[in-house]
Write an enzyme that holds these catalytic residues in place. Sequence first.
Site, mmCIF file in Angstrom:
data_model
loop_
_atom_site.group_PDB
_atom_site.id
_atom_site.type_symbol
_atom_site.label_atom_id
_atom_site.label_comp_id
_atom_site.label_asym_id
_atom_site.label_seq_id
_atom_site.Cartn_x
_atom_site.Cartn_y
_atom_site.Cartn_z
ATOM 1 N N ASP A 55 5.555 -0.466 -7.458
ATOM 2 C CA ASP A 55 5.734 -1.005 -8.802
ATOM 3 C C ASP A 55 5.072 -2.380 -8.888
ATOM 4 O O ASP A 55 4.424 -2.832 -7.937
ATOM 5 C CB ASP A 55 7.212 -1.041 -9.191
ATOM 6 C CG ASP A 55 8.054 -1.964 -8.327
ATOM 7 O OD1 ASP A 55 7.553 -2.453 -7.302
ATOM 8 O OD2 ASP A 55 9.228 -2.201 -8.686
ATOM 9 N N SER A 58 8.726 -6.791 -13.067
ATOM 10 C CA SER A 58 8.707 -5.580 -12.257
ATOM 11 C C SER A 58 7.831 -4.490 -12.879
ATOM 12 O O SER A 58 6.620 -4.640 -12.998
ATOM 13 C CB SER A 58 10.140 -5.088 -12.038
ATOM 14 O OG SER A 58 10.170 -3.981 -11.184
ATOM 15 N N ASP A 63 8.363 -4.367 -4.839
ATOM 16 C CA ASP A 63 9.601 -4.259 -4.078
ATOM 17 C C ASP A 63 10.083 -2.813 -3.992
ATOM 18 O O ASP A 63 11.034 -2.516 -3.267
ATOM 19 C CB ASP A 63 10.704 -5.172 -4.634
ATOM 20 C CG ASP A 63 11.109 -4.841 -6.066
ATOM 21 O OD1 ASP A 63 10.439 -4.006 -6.712
ATOM 22 O OD2 ASP A 63 12.100 -5.431 -6.550
ATOM 23 N N ASP A 104 5.908 -5.584 -8.901
ATOM 24 C CA ASP A 104 6.191 -6.687 -7.978
ATOM 25 C C ASP A 104 6.341 -6.205 -6.541
ATOM 26 O O ASP A 104 6.711 -6.982 -5.658
ATOM 27 C CB ASP A 104 7.430 -7.476 -8.417
ATOM 28 C CG ASP A 104 8.696 -6.618 -8.501
ATOM 29 O OD1 ASP A 104 8.579 -5.396 -8.671
ATOM 30 O OD2 ASP A 104 9.799 -7.180 -8.402
#
Length: 458
Positions: free
Chosen positions: A247, A107, A251, A249
């Site tokens: 961010d 992340s 999400d 990733d």
Amino acid sequence: MAIEHTAETLKSVIKAYDVRGVVGETIDEDFVRVAGAAFAHILRKEGETRIAVGHDMRPSSPSLSEAFAEGAASQGLDVTLLGLTSTDELYFVAGTQRCAGAMFTASHNPAQYNGIKLCRAGATPVSTDTGLGEIARMILEGVPDFGGEPGVVDKHDALDEYAAYLRELVPVPTGRTLVVAVDAANGMAGMTVPAVLGKLDIDIRPLYFELDGTFPNHEANPLDPKNLVDLQKFTVEQGADIGLAFDGDADRCFVVDERGEAVSPSAITALIATRTLAQHPGATIIHNLITSRAVPEIIEEHGGTAVRTRVGHSYIKAQMAQHSALFGGEHSAHYYFSEFFNADSGLVAALHVLAALAEQDGPLSALMQEYDRYAASGEINSEVADQAAATQRVVDAFADRAETVDTLDGVTVQLKDSKAWFNVRASNTEPLLRLNAEAPTKEEVDALTSEILAIIRA
């Protein structure tokens, strides 16, 4: 040399709802291969037959995801390698294909980290209590042998299907061509944003779209204000109507307005809640206990039912399912949607904000005014040796001024004769106390924050 773990060291890697560590120090290909076999063993016993595996743009991600796939296949599970994927794209596959999923990402963490987010069929999250604890036990004790045929490993690119699904989920009206500045932070949004937004009536102004898991420009952590500075400047320079920051990733999505001012995730939660309630009167909306008190106020003013929960995606998703909630929001810019398998998606949230902005002629700053009612401290961390003792000092100091004290997640104190409140909660993995405070004015919240920090850090 293989990484050796004890029960104690494994706790620093297999956390409450994901796996995360430093590549070469606490996780490597051998480790994730065993983790893949362990997860597959659990899934196979439950009747599952397939798992989808995706990865982000970190240098270590391709080899780690392939090792995990080898481990899963060795236990008889078929594996679909998705290649480069955002976390919410993996959830899309797990939801629409009704298969388990594993996403390799750390992340927002720096480049030396990597990890795994696991879910079951339908994108149901896996936590310590629902699988991660069992995986940890098998890593220490060994995965039972499987005597059957190994699973088949194939490949599939789901990007176009995912993009079409999102555009249908939240239509953005035509007629107002929005100029949208986007900071992908060299993360997966550099791939997913063009795929999703590129076919809409939107003029995308890209910043750091090159996929680069070494993060050459800034950390992919927009929760830290220093990582929003480039987007804030870029949004104003481009004359954009809105700025979006993702961010690593993709999400999570953070928003800045046309002036380059950051928009509170609580205000975004309230905006999306009102849009949801306009379509579904009386719906239940989830919010965690760190979001602004404006969130439940606005939900109730619009005829909805607000349900307060602990911080963390596994808790939010569980409450979404338990209460048949249609939407959930967190202070950290995780937004969850029942139509997206109760999972979080930065781009679904972005589409809601873009749709709301396109439906009227005014600037984003004016649109958001009604949703931003209080001043907040933001999350402030303090390193303390004894978290419990420091928390108790704070509770004791405010005993005479507290109207209520609850312990749903850490300690939340509502002050008497005031709309001011604060929460102090311990980190699960570090010797940190996290403080969030809110009050009607900036002066009040600043004074409250200073007083509490002095007690914590004494």
